[in-house]
Write a protein that holds these residues in place. Structure first.
Motif, PDB file in Angstrom:
ATOM      1  N   GLU A 141       0.829  -1.203   0.000  1.00  0.00           N
ATOM      2  CA  GLU A 141       0.000   0.000   0.000  1.00  0.00           C
ATOM      3  C   GLU A 141       0.866   1.257   0.000  1.00  0.00           C
ATOM      4  O   GLU A 141       0.521   2.266  -0.633  1.00  0.00           O
ATOM      5  CB  GLU A 141      -0.943  -0.014   1.205  1.00  0.00           C
ATOM      6  N   TRP A 187      -7.660  -3.722   2.556  1.00  0.00           N
ATOM      7  CA  TRP A 187      -7.094  -2.886   1.504  1.00  0.00           C
ATOM      8  C   TRP A 187      -7.887  -2.923   0.197  1.00  0.00           C
ATOM      9  O   TRP A 187      -7.960  -1.916  -0.518  1.00  0.00           O
ATOM     10  CB  TRP A 187      -5.648  -3.314   1.225  1.00  0.00           C
ATOM     11  N   GLU A 190     -10.801  -0.277  -1.068  1.00  0.00           N
ATOM     12  CA  GLU A 190     -10.336   1.014  -1.581  1.00  0.00           C
ATOM     13  C   GLU A 190      -9.748   0.873  -2.980  1.00  0.00           C
ATOM     14  O   GLU A 190      -9.946   1.738  -3.839  1.00  0.00           O
ATOM     15  CB  GLU A 190      -9.304   1.618  -0.637  1.00  0.00           C
ATOM     16  N   ARG A 193     -12.691   0.755  -5.238  1.00  0.00           N
ATOM     17  CA  ARG A 193     -13.339   2.070  -5.327  1.00  0.00           C
ATOM     18  C   ARG A 193     -12.575   2.992  -6.276  1.00  0.00           C
ATOM     19  O   ARG A 193     -13.160   3.840  -6.958  1.00  0.00           O
ATOM     20  CB  ARG A 193     -13.447   2.708  -3.940  1.00  0.00           C
ATOM     21  N   GLN A 194     -11.258   2.822  -6.299  1.00  0.00           N
ATOM     22  CA  GLN A 194     -10.430   3.671  -7.154  1.00  0.00           C
ATOM     23  C   GLN A 194     -10.282   3.121  -8.577  1.00  0.00           C
ATOM     24  O   GLN A 194      -9.552   3.690  -9.385  1.00  0.00           O
ATOM     25  CB  GLN A 194      -9.056   3.871  -6.523  1.00  0.00           C
TER      26      GLN A 194
END
Length: 271
Positions: A141, A187, A190, A193-194
């Motif tokens: 990340e 993780w 997200e 979502r992106q």
């Protein structure tokens, strides 16, 4: 499309089917699909890293056992991405660095890599099999946030390490898979979502002799989960391990000469 490839080292298909509750929840919501694939032989780590990342079977690549310590002679996803002007990164076992960046692995030089001229431009590489998966996902990340790679490889080792200590049928092995599923649940929402395309698979499985390398189903049957708008989510797609490299390159939109599992991709867009 930006893509994250997660290779959960040593994860057998049956255990993935039974233990990965978060990944199956995403599939149940229509966000992904799970497949069973059969790994190439021998069912060993370094040969199959090479197979996944280049699409070349071990007997052809020459990476036929874990002791073959040299740079790959093949074009990998990292090479194709760099040739296409994309950014690459990996949080992975040091054998990946040895295959595509530099060999032998020198921790002081290679553990933390930032070199725009290398196939893997940004990397956090580890050499201890007990390096915590939780830390490895944090490493990944960090790479994602700091470098915004178009292709990111994430490769934790604790499932494989636990299998070697306790065997395929052990609660320790199954629980380690559950832990990896839990880290993904921290993780992956997200990432999705992106707009990342996310692939979760394994190099090989594990047997009750606490090893792998042969042809037993528990050694060779591994999962493939796919998530994101690039994928058709067809149940009958039937992908092969040798098709992962070309399929990822297709999603990334870079030129390549590797086989692709066209039914895995959304019709008319990428295949």
């Amino acid at each position: 499309m930006k893509t994250i490839l997660v290779v959960l080292d040593g994860l057998n298909f049956q255990v993935a089917r039974d233990a990965m509750g978060y990944l199956h929840a995403e599939c149940a919501q229509g966000n992904g699909q799970r497949y069973q694939i059969t790994c190439e032989l021998p069912s060993l780590s370094r040969p199959l890293y090479e197979c996944i990342l280049t699409g070349i079977r071990p007997v052809k690549s020459g990476i036929i056992h874990n002791g073959v310590s040299r740079l790959s002679t093949q074009q990998s996803i990292f090479h194709y991405a760099r040739e296409g002007g994309l950014t690459t990164a990996a949080a992975a076992y040091h054998w990946v660095s040895e295959l595509y960046n530099r060999t032998p692995f020198v921790p002081a030089r290679d553990r933390h890599t930032a070199d725009s001229d290398l196939p893997i431009q940004y990397g956090h590489f580890y050499s201890d099999d007990v390096y915590p998966d939780s830390h490895l996902f944090e490493d990944a990340e960090s790479l994602r946030l700091n470098h915004q790679p178009d292709f990111l490889l994430i490769h934790p080792m604790n499932i494989d390490d636990t299998g070697h200590k306790h065997g395929f049928s052990s609660p320790q092995y199954r629980n380690r898979a559950r832990m990896a599923d839990g880290y993904l649940s921290q993780w992956m929402p997200e990432w999705l979502r992106q707009g990342y395309q996310v692939i979760v698979t394994a190099d090989h499985g594990m047997n009750d002799d606490r090893s792998h390398g042969g042809t037993l189903p528990e050694e060779t049957q591994v999962p493939l989960f796919v998530f994101g708008s690039a994928f058709s989510l067809r149940e009958d797609a039937a992908p092969k391990q040798t098709e992962l490299c070309g399929t990822v390159c297709q999603i990334l939109g870079v030129q390549h000469d590797k086989p692709v599992c066209a039914p895995l991709l959304r019709s008319g867009e990428l295949a």
